[in-house]
Design a protein around this motif. Structure first.
Motif, PDB file in Angstrom:
ATOM      1  N   SER A  21       0.592  -1.014   0.152  1.00 41.44           N
ATOM      2  CA  SER A  21       0.146   0.092  -0.147  1.00 41.44           C
ATOM      3  C   SER A  21       0.855   1.582   0.064  1.00 41.44           C
ATOM      4  CB  SER A  21      -1.293  -0.215   1.236  1.00 41.44           C
ATOM      5  OG  SER A  21      -1.671  -0.700   0.945  1.00 41.44           O
ATOM      6  N   ARG A  81      -8.458  -2.296  -3.218  1.00 46.26           N
ATOM      7  CA  ARG A  81      -7.991  -2.819  -3.583  1.00 46.26           C
ATOM      8  C   ARG A  81      -8.635  -2.612  -5.691  1.00 46.26           C
ATOM      9  NH1 ARG A  81      -9.754  -8.933  -5.800  1.00 46.26           N
ATOM     10  NH2 ARG A  81      -8.331  -9.956  -6.536  1.00 46.26           N
ATOM     11  N   TYR A  84      -7.541   1.468  -6.034  1.00 45.89           N
ATOM     12  CA  TYR A  84      -6.081   1.953  -5.977  1.00 45.89           C
ATOM     13  C   TYR A  84      -5.453   1.106  -7.055  1.00 45.89           C
ATOM     14  CZ  TYR A  84      -3.125   4.579  -2.676  1.00 45.89           C
ATOM     15  OH  TYR A  84      -2.080   5.159  -2.423  1.00 45.89           O
ATOM     16  N   GLY A 124      -5.750   3.834   0.646  1.00 43.96           N
ATOM     17  CA  GLY A 124      -4.772   2.972   1.433  1.00 43.96           C
ATOM     18  C   GLY A 124      -4.991   3.672   2.740  1.00 43.96           C
ATOM     19  N   MET A 127      -7.388   1.190   3.809  1.00 48.71           N
ATOM     20  CA  MET A 127      -6.501  -0.724   3.414  1.00 48.71           C
ATOM     21  C   MET A 127      -6.526  -1.067   5.009  1.00 48.71           C
ATOM     22  SD  MET A 127      -6.221  -2.992   1.709  1.00 48.71           S
ATOM     23  CE  MET A 127      -5.809  -3.333   0.247  1.00 48.71           C
ATOM     24  N   TYR A 144       2.432   4.394   6.169  1.00 47.17           N
ATOM     25  CA  TYR A 144       2.363   4.070   4.581  1.00 47.17           C
ATOM     26  C   TYR A 144       2.283   5.635   4.355  1.00 47.17           C
ATOM     27  CZ  TYR A 144      -1.626   4.555   1.507  1.00 47.17           C
ATOM     28  OH  TYR A 144      -2.652   5.387   0.684  1.00 47.17           O
ATOM     29  N   TYR A 190      -0.524  -4.877  -7.094  1.00 39.89           N
ATOM     30  CA  TYR A 190      -1.389  -4.504  -6.281  1.00 39.89           C
ATOM     31  C   TYR A 190      -2.628  -5.430  -6.617  1.00 39.89           C
ATOM     32  CZ  TYR A 190      -3.125  -1.905  -2.521  1.00 39.89           C
ATOM     33  OH  TYR A 190      -3.939  -1.565  -0.948  1.00 39.89           O
TER      34      TYR A 190
END
Length: 492
Positions: A21, A81, A84, A124, A127, A144, A190
């Motif tokens: 991420s 998921r 991004y 992110g 996530m 992150y 990713y």
């Protein structure tokens, strides 16, 4: 929630998701900021004026304000998921467009569309919040944010060298094109390697995609008030492009943008009503209530810390060059110390927040930020250069630790709306940058730093009204059962 140990050297489970991420965020910022280091080469290659270059810099951030809100909503609905991966893949297209541009108009359209990739940050946040428990969340979000944010510095360090390696007047095109290829390829990496939640966990989605949910009548009106600065910032950008600013757009076009912003705000009011009209007729159960003031306080804090970071990074090389009579290369290196702090400062802010509480951490860091900018306002050519650099780095620590501490709180307000809350908070950071850079065009450097310090004091005052996240937040599963999610250590 994944329970394995927090080990930065691990590349499995929740740590794998964290590493992938921040890499996705790093790449999004590498692409978003790939223009600034290539600025002179682009100017010469396309034969652009200084005003046209300034316009491209403005266009690069213009779309990010609404994009962060939109991307936040899409993340909550469709999961980080997919969103991004799609963002990295789709935004490689305007990146290639810019690399192939041979006129100002083509470059301007590409830079405007690339503002969307600046919204990757908010994805992110959701996530990471799905994979880490509350007692590790600030640290994870800080890593992150801090490591991903370094993508802008990486662009500055590496892209000029890549351009020289390819050589010729098209070297900049190859350098920028390569960032697009990296973005496109990582989209597939990713998507193939992460999931929205740990196995067995529920991904909570908002009931409506159209607008943020609120749970009381006062919060309904509070939300509408807090939406206004985002529209005002876009109107301010339009004004900067008007005959009164850099004179790139006719007054007629600017007036059309003003009208468009007004109509979009009215549409937003309608959407907020459609999503939340039930609060006027029904009482929301206490279990499902949240306080919108929590979001508003974080918006104001991020306006100051991330807004000032974006603005100061843009002007600091010039500030050091003019104040200490340095050559541009040395001034750039000295100013780079401010941005370099991101690697450690954001994670530090999140870690301190995990250990010592969300609200006290924010109060200390915001007070430090105010003091840091007040000191920077006092710097002049009589000061030793090393002391000015030390103050800039100290101020940078408080700024970026504050950003980490803000996003240590964001996921603890309402899980199913984390993307939307992160989107609005992130957008306020861009609103701050537009505001501070506009102020800089009217005042000297000292006044500019003092204005940021004063804004931080306003943020410090609003923090009085923020509640420390405690206990649990409730979310409803698809089968109708309620799940309680810990947001703090339980007190016996």
């Amino acid at each position: 929630m994944a329970t394995e140990k927090f080990n930065l050297l691990s590349f499995t489970g929740k740590m794998k998701v964290l590493h992938l991420s921040w890499m996705a965020f790093f790449i999004s910022f590498l692409v978003w900021f790939n223009f600034a280091p290539m600025l002179q080469a682009v100017k010469e290659s396309l034969g652009l004026s200084s005003d046209e270059i300034k316009t491209l810099l403005i266009l690069n951030v213009a779309l990010t304000i609404p994009a962060r809100v939109i991307i936040g909503m899409l993340t909550d609905k469709y999961g980080p998921r997919l969103v991004y991966s799609a963002l990295l893949a789709i935004c490689s297209i305007p990146c290639f467009m810019f690399a192939l541009a041979d006129s100002f108009i083509q470059a301007a359209i590409a830079r405007f569309l690339l503002g969307f990739i600046g919204a990757g940050f908010v994805i992110g946040i959701r996530m990471v919040s799905e994979w880490f428990p509350h007692n590790e969340l600030g640290t994870a979000e800080g890593i992150y944010g801090g490591w991903g944010n370094f993508g802008s510095a990486a662009a500055a360090f590496t892209l000029p060298t890549v351009a020289v390696l390819f050589g010729g007047e098209d070297g900049w095109r190859w350098a920028i094109g390569i960032t697009g290829v990296i973005s496109l390829l990582f989209a597939f990496v990713y998507y193939a390697n992460v999931s929205n939640t740990p196995k067995g966990s529920t991904y909570f989605r908002p009931k409506n995609l159209g607008a943020m949910e609120v749970t009381s009548v006062p919060d309904f009106f509070f939300l509408l008030i807090m939406k206004l600065p985002m529209y005002a910032a876009i109107a301010l950008l339009a004004w900067k492009l008007s005959p009164a600013g850099v004179d790139m757009l006719s007054q007629q076009v600017v007036n059309f943008i003003y009208l468009g912003m007004g109509l979009l705000y009215l549409l937003e009011v309608v959407k907020v009503w459609q999503v939340n009209k039930q609060v006027f007729t029904e009482n929301v159960p206490e279990l499902h209530k949240y306080s919108f003031k929590q979001v508003a306080v974080l918006d104001i804090l991020y306006f100051t810390n991330f807004g000032s970071e974006l603005a100061v990074v843009s002007m600091l090389p010039l500030f050091f060059a003019e104040t200490f009579l340095l050559d541009p290369v040395l001034a750039g290196l000295v100013a780079g110390a401010y941005a370099f702090m991101n690697l450690m400062s954001r994670p530090a802010g999140g870690w301190i927040s995990d250990k010592f509480g969300r609200k006290p951490t924010l109060m200390i860091l915001t007070a430090g930020l105010a003091a840091g900018y007040a000191l920077m306002g006092m710097v002049d050519g009589q000061w030793p250069l090393w002391l000015a650099v030390a103050i800039a780095m100290g101020c940078s620590f408080f700024v970026q630790s504050g950003e980490g501490a803000v996003f240590a709180v964001v996921p603890l307000i309402k899980r199913r709306m984390t993307g939307q809350i992160a989107g609005m908070t992130g957008a306020y950071g861009n609103v701050g940058a537009v505001t501070f850079l506009t102020i800089l065009s009217f005042v000297d450097y000292h006044t500019f730093f003092y204005v940021i310090a004063a804004t931080a004091l306003v943020g410090l005052f609003t923090l009085i009204f923020m509640d420390e996240p405690r206990g649990q937040i409730a979310e409803v599963r698809e089968d109708g059962t309620v799940e309680l999610i810990d947001v703090s250590h339980q007190k016996a």
